[in-house]
Design a protein around this motif. Structure first.
Motif: not given
Length: 312
Positions: A47-50, A65-70, A87-100
């Motif tokens: 949640a904090q990462a999101g 390109v933003t890389i989120c690894v939590v 024109n921005k890309a965000v990479l994150a695991p499918d675990n809720g980091c992109l929720s917000f």
């Protein structure tokens, strides 16, 4: 103009993990700069990462390109998500980091990338460090694609700040919303068989709700000053709280709250709620730590009672 990688992790600064991610990026895409958002997300705190992603994305430059690894699920078969915001890309695991981000930009394309489709020939596999072995090579590969796009090649002058870069409360949606079939990464994703998805892991327990004039929300973050950032996006909750009459905070104890527009509005031993610079409602004190004063911790559930019902 170079592309930028932005890194957001819970790796801290005492181990070599961040340097190894940067080493892979610098080897595979040496022409692009690498910038840290933070590596001090509380361990495993999705949640904090999101929150960090949602509050930061609009201030990042185009073609980043933003890389989120939590990633408590590292080593499992969970997929990687790639969200495209203009024109921005965000990479994150499918675990809720992109929720917000997904809640605020529901029509932004999100691609599901399965692990066996990734460019892995550049690093040794690891079941405990996907930031280095999966995310960094993928981000570098995306960068190589993006730098061939005409709009990137034509981007030779600085881009003005977004309107929201000088505002405390979000008043407009940013960035312009693409359709789910139109993004700068569409050709890349089609080439490698990565498909759009409408279903991602979210954090429904962190969605604030109101019942009988009582708002329930969680502590998403406590900043360096002790300000308590709540799961209340300003654009959604500001008017309700501002027009809610007398406010009462319920935690381990009961305390009155003031709705304020500046920290200096508070006297000693007062606490207030303010529309913070990150686009979320905060609980604050004047020149002291609200988190210590109230004894609140990251992730705690709190309640704010309002004396006046919602306007109809």
């Amino acid at each position: 103009m170079s592309l930028s990688f932005f890194l957001l992790t819970d790796f801290g600064s005492t181990d070599p993990y961040v340097a190894q991610m940067k080493g892979v990026l610098s080897t595979l895409a040496p022409q692009h700069q690498i910038i840290d958002i933070t590596h001090d997300i509380a361990p495993f705190n999705i949640a904090q990462a999101g929150y960090f992603l949602d509050s930061t994305i609009e201030h990042l430059p185009p073609h980043s390109v933003t890389i989120c690894v939590v990633d408590p699920g590292v080593g499992t078969t969970r997929d990687i998500l790639c969200m495209v915001l203009d024109n921005k890309a965000v990479l994150a695991p499918d675990n809720g980091c992109l929720s917000f981000l997904h809640a605020r930009f529901p029509d932004a394309p999100i691609y599901r990338i399965m692990q066996h489709h990734l460019p892995l020939e550049h690093t040794s596999p690891s079941c405990t460090f996907h930031g280095r072995t999966l995310f960094s090579p993928l981000a570098a590969d995306l960068a190589l694609h993006i730098e061939q796009i005409p709009s990137y090649m034509e981007c030779t002058s600085p881009t003005p700040f977004s309107k929201n870069s000088t505002q405390d409360c979000r008043l407009e949606t940013f960035p312009p919303q693409p359709t789910k079939t139109d993004s700068i990464l569409t050709p890349y994703m089609k080439r490698y068989g990565h498909h759009l998805t409408d279903t991602i892991v979210t954090l429904p327990e962190y969605v604030a709700k109101e019942h009988d004039n009582v708002i329930e929300t969680h502590v998403l973050h406590i900043d360096h000053f002790g300000n308590i950032i709540l799961g209340l996006p300003s654009e959604e909750w500001r008017q309700r709280i501002a027009n809610g009459g007398e406010l009462t905070l319920y935690t381990q104890t009961t305390r009155p709250l003031r709705f304020i527009s500046a920290y200096a509005d508070l006297t000693e031993n007062q606490i207030g709620v303010i529309c913070g610079s990150q686009g979320y409602i905060e609980i604050a004190c004047n020149m002291c730590s609200a988190a210590q004063f109230i004894n609140l911790q990251l992730g705690e559930l709190i309640k704010i009672a309002l004396s006046d019902p919602p306007e109809m």
